[in-house]
Scaffold this active site. Structure first.
Site, PDB file in Angstrom:
ATOM      1  N   GLY A   1       0.877  -1.071   0.156  1.00 35.71           N
ATOM      2  CA  GLY A   1      -0.001   0.090  -0.060  1.00 35.71           C
ATOM      3  C   GLY A   1       0.823   1.286   0.057  1.00 35.71           C
ATOM      4  O   GLY A   1       1.769   1.276   0.784  1.00 35.71           O
TER       5      GLY A   1
ATOM      6  N   GLY B   1       0.591   4.216   0.817  1.00 38.36           N
ATOM      7  CA  GLY B   1       0.875   4.751   2.466  1.00 38.36           C
ATOM      8  C   GLY B   1       1.616   4.192   3.258  1.00 38.36           C
ATOM      9  O   GLY B   1       2.606   4.878   3.901  1.00 38.36           O
TER      10      GLY B   1
ATOM     11  N   ASN C   1       3.819   1.884   2.719  1.00 39.63           N
ATOM     12  CA  ASN C   1       5.175   1.712   2.136  1.00 39.63           C
ATOM     13  C   ASN C   1       5.916   3.382   2.522  1.00 39.63           C
ATOM     14  O   ASN C   1       7.026   3.089   2.980  1.00 39.63           O
ATOM     15  CB  ASN C   1       5.097   1.566   0.762  1.00 39.63           C
ATOM     16  CG  ASN C   1       4.588   0.180   0.320  1.00 39.63           C
ATOM     17  OD1 ASN C   1       4.455  -0.600   1.053  1.00 39.63           O
ATOM     18  ND2 ASN C   1       4.349  -0.045  -1.190  1.00 39.63           N
TER      19      ASN C   1
ATOM     20  N   GLU D   1      -4.661   6.592  -3.064  1.00 37.36           N
ATOM     21  CA  GLU D   1      -5.287   5.210  -2.938  1.00 37.36           C
ATOM     22  C   GLU D   1      -6.548   5.382  -1.702  1.00 37.36           C
ATOM     23  O   GLU D   1      -6.660   4.325  -1.438  1.00 37.36           O
ATOM     24  CB  GLU D   1      -4.111   4.259  -2.397  1.00 37.36           C
ATOM     25  CG  GLU D   1      -3.270   4.047  -3.844  1.00 37.36           C
ATOM     26  CD  GLU D   1      -2.244   2.801  -3.622  1.00 37.36           C
ATOM     27  OE1 GLU D   1      -2.024   2.121  -4.599  1.00 37.36           O
ATOM     28  OE2 GLU D   1      -2.033   2.515  -2.224  1.00 37.36           O
TER      29      GLU D   1
ATOM     30  N   ASN E   1       5.425  10.335 -11.023  1.00 35.55           N
ATOM     31  CA  ASN E   1       6.621   9.948 -11.873  1.00 35.55           C
ATOM     32  C   ASN E   1       6.227  10.378 -13.207  1.00 35.55           C
ATOM     33  O   ASN E   1       5.343  11.489 -13.714  1.00 35.55           O
ATOM     34  CB  ASN E   1       6.418   8.521 -11.636  1.00 35.55           C
ATOM     35  CG  ASN E   1       5.229   7.738 -12.198  1.00 35.55           C
ATOM     36  OD1 ASN E   1       4.486   8.199 -12.945  1.00 35.55           O
ATOM     37  ND2 ASN E   1       5.047   6.560 -11.753  1.00 35.55           N
TER      38      ASN E   1
ATOM     39  N   THR F   1       9.964  11.923 -10.635  1.00 37.36           N
ATOM     40  CA  THR F   1      10.919  10.858 -10.606  1.00 37.36           C
ATOM     41  C   THR F   1      10.959  10.128 -12.033  1.00 37.36           C
ATOM     42  O   THR F   1       9.818   9.940 -12.824  1.00 37.36           O
ATOM     43  CB  THR F   1      10.440  10.059  -9.660  1.00 37.36           C
ATOM     44  OG1 THR F   1       9.138   9.297  -9.802  1.00 37.36           O
ATOM     45  CG2 THR F   1      10.497  10.568  -8.211  1.00 37.36           C
TER      46      THR F   1
ATOM     47  N   ALA G   1      15.217   5.241 -14.016  1.00 37.62           N
ATOM     48  CA  ALA G   1      16.714   5.076 -14.149  1.00 37.62           C
ATOM     49  C   ALA G   1      17.432   6.373 -14.824  1.00 37.62           C
ATOM     50  O   ALA G   1      18.558   6.285 -14.522  1.00 37.62           O
ATOM     51  CB  ALA G   1      17.107   4.190 -15.270  1.00 37.62           C
TER      52      ALA G   1
ATOM     53  N   THR H   1       8.598  -2.618  -7.606  1.00 37.90           N
ATOM     54  CA  THR H   1       7.362  -2.504  -6.678  1.00 37.90           C
ATOM     55  C   THR H   1       8.232  -1.585  -5.509  1.00 37.90           C
ATOM     56  O   THR H   1       9.139  -1.980  -4.684  1.00 37.90           O
ATOM     57  CB  THR H   1       6.857  -3.626  -6.094  1.00 37.90           C
ATOM     58  OG1 THR H   1       6.706  -4.402  -7.396  1.00 37.90           O
ATOM     59  CG2 THR H   1       5.782  -3.368  -5.462  1.00 37.90           C
ATOM     60  N   ALA H   2       7.577  -0.378  -5.128  1.00 40.78           N
ATOM     61  CA  ALA H   2       7.724   0.656  -4.066  1.00 40.78           C
ATOM     62  C   ALA H   2       8.822   1.450  -4.182  1.00 40.78           C
ATOM     63  O   ALA H   2       9.240   1.903  -3.381  1.00 40.78           O
ATOM     64  CB  ALA H   2       7.875  -0.512  -2.748  1.00 40.78           C
ATOM     65  N   ALA H   3       9.384   1.320  -5.412  1.00 38.95           N
ATOM     66  CA  ALA H   3      10.625   2.310  -5.620  1.00 38.95           C
ATOM     67  C   ALA H   3      10.418   3.762  -5.309  1.00 38.95           C
ATOM     68  O   ALA H   3      11.003   4.575  -4.678  1.00 38.95           O
ATOM     69  CB  ALA H   3      11.312   1.905  -6.942  1.00 38.95           C
ATOM     70  N   GLY H   4       9.161   4.177  -6.011  1.00 44.96           N
ATOM     71  CA  GLY H   4       8.670   5.534  -5.897  1.00 44.96           C
ATOM     72  C   GLY H   4       8.300   5.760  -4.343  1.00 44.96           C
ATOM     73  O   GLY H   4       8.550   6.860  -3.918  1.00 44.96           O
ATOM     74  N   ASP H   5       7.560   4.756  -3.602  1.00 35.90           N
ATOM     75  CA  ASP H   5       7.355   4.982  -2.233  1.00 35.90           C
ATOM     76  C   ASP H   5       8.395   5.171  -1.367  1.00 35.90           C
ATOM     77  O   ASP H   5       8.568   5.879  -0.581  1.00 35.90           O
ATOM     78  CB  ASP H   5       6.612   3.939  -2.007  1.00 35.90           C
ATOM     79  CG  ASP H   5       5.256   3.622  -2.577  1.00 35.90           C
ATOM     80  OD1 ASP H   5       4.757   4.731  -2.928  1.00 35.90           O
ATOM     81  OD2 ASP H   5       4.460   2.405  -2.632  1.00 35.90           O
TER      82      ASP H   5
END
Length: 302
Positions: free
Chosen positions: A40, A42, A44, A141, A186, A222, A225, A250-254
């Site tokens: 989720g 939030g 994350n 979300e 992003n 963002t 790469a 997964t969760a890189a942005g978070d």
């Protein structure tokens, strides 16, 4: 507990399948592995902020099911204040169905569950948390009315307000922008918000400037790469990304958002906070899963 960072947002249980490629419409595909992991956006971001140096409180909802108990326990194990994580009777917790391919790209379907019942009144009951915060983070979300109320309340209280407009598919209400100190989309989200194509640094700059024209204080796009582009009233600055071999994005942005917020809450200058978020995100993409992939501050290179 004095929470320097308060996250108002979603908690999901991620159900993750790995396969050689993503399935096409109507296709049944054999996968390689499956696991469940707390996620989720939030939650994350709350975990990332906590692991990367901040004291954190979470405001959100789970269902009255086993996933809900696990999601709350996962946050508590990170010393995150969960007094404002409500339990919705007769409702499932949020769930994200995630397929990750061999190139580490993913496709995600989200079932809101308890996240969809997070109302402005739910957040207002814990206004003391917002009053004690230095940084308030929102995403998309949970219901838009709740995001709108939280952004406005954060501005009224004079807090540093961050909106990660994920997952954005349409423009935001224009009234929101004046309440946002840092808008962090992003590339695809920046495109959805502005209607402008975003596929390189120059086009990202154009989109960010449009968002600032509409009232956003500062914008960080963002770029995966390609790093991140920071645009403020003083111009723009590109932050190149650390080169890594990704396993799961997964969760890189978070991780970036949480790391950036933690940096601000810990007194770092904006550029230093961006670098903290980037270094953490670079580590996260080399690991599987959402919250398990998020590094601790001690793991970041000096």
């Amino acid at each position: 507990m004095h929470a320097k960072v308060v996250v108002v947002g979603s908690l999901n249980m991620d159900l993750v399948a790995r396969a050689e490629r993503l399935p096409r419409g109507g296709e049944t595909l054999a996968g390689d592995s499956f696991f469940t992991v707390p996620g989720g956006k939030g939650a994350n971001q709350a975990v990332a902020a906590a692991r990367l140096g901040a004291s954190v409180a979470m405001v959100g909802n789970v269902g009255d099911d086993a996933y809900g108990q696990q999601l709350r326990q996962a946050l508590e194990s990170e010393n995150i204040d969960c007094q404002a994580v409500g339990v919705c009777a007769g409702v499932s917790s949020g769930v994200a169905l995630i397929v990750v391919d061999a190139a580490s790209q993913n496709a995600i379907v989200i079932i809101p569950g308890g996240n969809g019942l997070l109302t402005p009144e739910s957040v207002q009951r814990f206004d003391a948390l917002l009053q004690n915060a230095e940084v308030i983070i929102c995403q998309l979300e949970v219901p838009p009315a709740t995001v709108a109320w939280t952004l406005a309340r954060g501005r009224e209280l004079g807090k540093t307000v961050i909106l990660n407009p994920a997952p954005a598919t349409d423009p935001l209400p224009r009234a929101w922008f004046a309440h946002i100190d840092y808008l962090i989309p992003n590339e695809s989200e920046a495109e959805a918000l502005t209607g402008l194509p975003v596929n390189d640094i120059d086009s990202a700059r154009c989109a960010a400037e449009r968002l600032r024209e509409w009232g956003a204080g500062k914008v960080i796009v963002t770029l995966g790469a390609e790093g991140a582009l920071f645009v403020s009233e003083h111009g723009s600055r590109h932050f190149p990304a650390t080169k890594v071999k990704p396993l799961d994005t997964t969760a890189a942005g978070d991780t970036f958002v949480g790391g950036f917020a933690a940096g601000l809450a810990c007194g770092l200058e904006e550029g230093e906070a961006i670098v903290r978020g980037q270094r953490a995100a670079a580590i996260s993409v080399t690991r599987a899963g959402a919250q398990p992939s998020i590094p601790f501050l001690k793991e970041l290179a000096p």
